[in-house]
Design an enzyme around this catalytic site. Structure first.
Site, PDB file in Angstrom:
ATOM      1  N   SER A 101       0.853  -1.234  -0.098  1.00  0.00           N
ATOM      2  CA  SER A 101      -0.027   0.166  -0.050  1.00  0.00           C
ATOM      3  C   SER A 101       0.653   1.325   0.083  1.00  0.00           C
ATOM      4  O   SER A 101       1.647   1.511  -1.014  1.00  0.00           O
ATOM      5  CB  SER A 101      -1.006   0.000   1.025  1.00  0.00           C
ATOM      6  OG  SER A 101      -1.783   0.955   1.115  1.00  0.00           O
ATOM      7  N   ASP A 240      -1.280   1.268  -3.734  1.00  0.00           N
ATOM      8  CA  ASP A 240      -2.113   0.088  -4.436  1.00  0.00           C
ATOM      9  C   ASP A 240      -3.313   0.701  -4.829  1.00  0.00           C
ATOM     10  O   ASP A 240      -4.347   0.008  -5.261  1.00  0.00           O
ATOM     11  CB  ASP A 240      -2.270  -0.936  -3.315  1.00  0.00           C
ATOM     12  CG  ASP A 240      -3.089  -0.699  -2.227  1.00  0.00           C
ATOM     13  OD1 ASP A 240      -3.050   0.477  -2.047  1.00  0.00           O
ATOM     14  OD2 ASP A 240      -3.644  -1.550  -1.710  1.00  0.00           O
TER      15      ASP A 240
END
Length: 442
Positions: A101, A240
């Site tokens: 992420s 992401d």
């Protein structure tokens, strides 16, 4: 207790002590056995963000799946919500996203989605962990899983996004910061296909530059670019692309609370906001609660983490929820937070009303918010301390209805997070510092 899985999968330094190729093989094999038990030939979709270690971990995940008799379908570099969406629409038994992420490049992670594209509950993650030690049957010959690619994965996801956008974005000019991450191709393409004029920023991933001073956690360059390009707005994604923050035409940041307020009002107007209710976490700004109350919208709060927002949305059938950080969930269109979908819906509201983002976001007056992390020896002792309780009571009495105090123990570290909201920054700073001192002493 789960030891590997945190609030969003398994995450750590890639090829370090925890997140090794060997672990990726074992976790993916165990996940296939747990989530696709009884299936003759489970199908598992595997996506990743562009960080360099993703290539290594993708190979390990696919090997683990094949060793458990599952077919691995490589999607390539795609946003996390694209993997979740494709798991649901293609009827896959499991989805794996390899990403850390918003973390720095050396980290990576493994996120799992069950059939339908939903995040796993704690109990299933625990079962997968237990399966690492238990092992399982190892098929041979023709029963070993195969590995193949899905070349049109991005096209399928883009078609879904366009179908979920209620109006053309023609006339809007947007700068999108892709964080050199998974949305570097998808986000500019989606916004252009929806009709917007797009300026792509930080959309040249080389495997090493993901989140490097860019994206939703470093928005300075986006703010400058929006003003320089005379754009209507800016959109910032993380590595992401499951989150989205925005910037108005003046270069001012519009956070997740404000975005949720804009979408809640739009959905209520369209009759799409189930029970006129928005779901957020306890960290959402008091300004959001005040704005929603004045608009006649109920604000429900959950523990911190988009998984808890998702659980509440699914349990009660609500249609909008999210976090201040920009994770926004629209269950009618997605099974998880989707930064691209959020941005498209936000821009659609601008296009349909003809109003600027600054005007739309002004519905929320964001109160100054201070968060201090206090290292402690014993979180439970702090929670039981009469001195801390008395200090909190004094702070709450001083603030009254104009602010609030929240003390929250960290779920992973010996830390207590002290959050204070107040009418002025000076007041918030003063009260937070005083409370932090009491917590540290306790």
């Amino acid at each position: 207790m789960r030891r590997l899985f945190g609030t969003d999968g398994v995450r750590g330094l890639a090829n370090g002590e925890l997140l090794t190729p060997e672990l990726a093989v074992a976790v993916s094999a165990s996940a296939a056995r747990v989530l696709a038990s009884g299936k003759d030939r489970p199908a598992v979709l595997v996506g990743r963000d562009p960080r360099a270690s993703g290539e290594m971990l993708e190979a390990a995940v696919c090997a683990g799946l094949a060793s458990a008799g599952a077919d691995a379908v490589r999607l390539g570099v795609l946003p996390t919500p694209a993997v979740a969406h494709l798991v649901g629409t293609l009827g896959a038994d499991l989805g794996v996203m390899i990403s850390a992420s918003h973390n720095a490049m050396p980290d990576n992670g493994i996120k799992l989605f069950a059939a339908g594209g939903h995040k796993l509950p704690d109990a299933l993650e625990l079962e997968i962990e237990q399966g690492l030690a238990a092992g399982g049957a190892r098929p041979t010959g023709a029963d070993i899983g195969r590995v193949r690619d899905l070349p049109d994965a991005l096209d399928r996801y883009l078609a879904h996004l366009l179908a979920s956008t209620p109006t053309s974005l023609a006339g809007l000019r947007v700068v999108v910061d892709c964080a050199h991450g998974a949305a570097s191709e998808a986000a500019p393409a989606a916004y252009a296909k929806a009709g917007a004029s797009v300026v792509a920023l930080h959309a040249s991933p080389d495997g090493l530059n993901i989140n490097a001073g860019v994206g939703s956690t470093h928005m300075e360059s986006l703010c400058e670019a929006v003003v320089r390009e005379r754009a209507d707005l800016g959109i910032a994604h993380d590595g992401d692309a499951d989150r989205c923050l925005a910037v108005d035409a003046t270069g001012r940041i519009v956070d997740g609370d404000q975005i949720m307020a804009v979408l809640a009002l739009a959905m209520r107007e369209a009759g799409e906001l189930v029970e006129d209710t928005l779901v957020a976490t306890v960290m959402s700004n008091l300004g959001l609660r005040i704005a929603m109350s004045e608009a006649g919208i109920t604000l429900r709060t959950t523990a911190v983490g988009d998984r808890y927002v998702l659980e509440d949305l699914r349990e009660h059938g609500f249609s909008l929820g999210g976090e201040q950080s920009g994770h926004v969930v629209l269950p009618g269109h997605a099974t998880t937070g989707d930064g691209l979908l959020t941005a498209l819906r936000l821009m659609a509201r601008m296009a349909s009303t003809g109003r600027s983002l600054a005007d739309l976001a002004s519905v929320v007056t964001v109160l100054p918010q201070v968060l201090q992390n206090v290292a402690v020896a014993d979180k439970e002792a702090v929670a039981a301390s009469p001195a801390v309780a008395a200090a909190v009571a004094r702070a709450e009495a001083e603030l009254g209805s104009t602010g609030r105090v929240l003390l929250r123990p960290s779920g992973t570290e010996q830390l207590v997070r002290v959050m204070v909201e107040a009418p002025t920054q000076d007041t918030a700073d003063r009260i937070a510092t005083a409370l932090a001192a009491v917590v540290a002493e306790a």
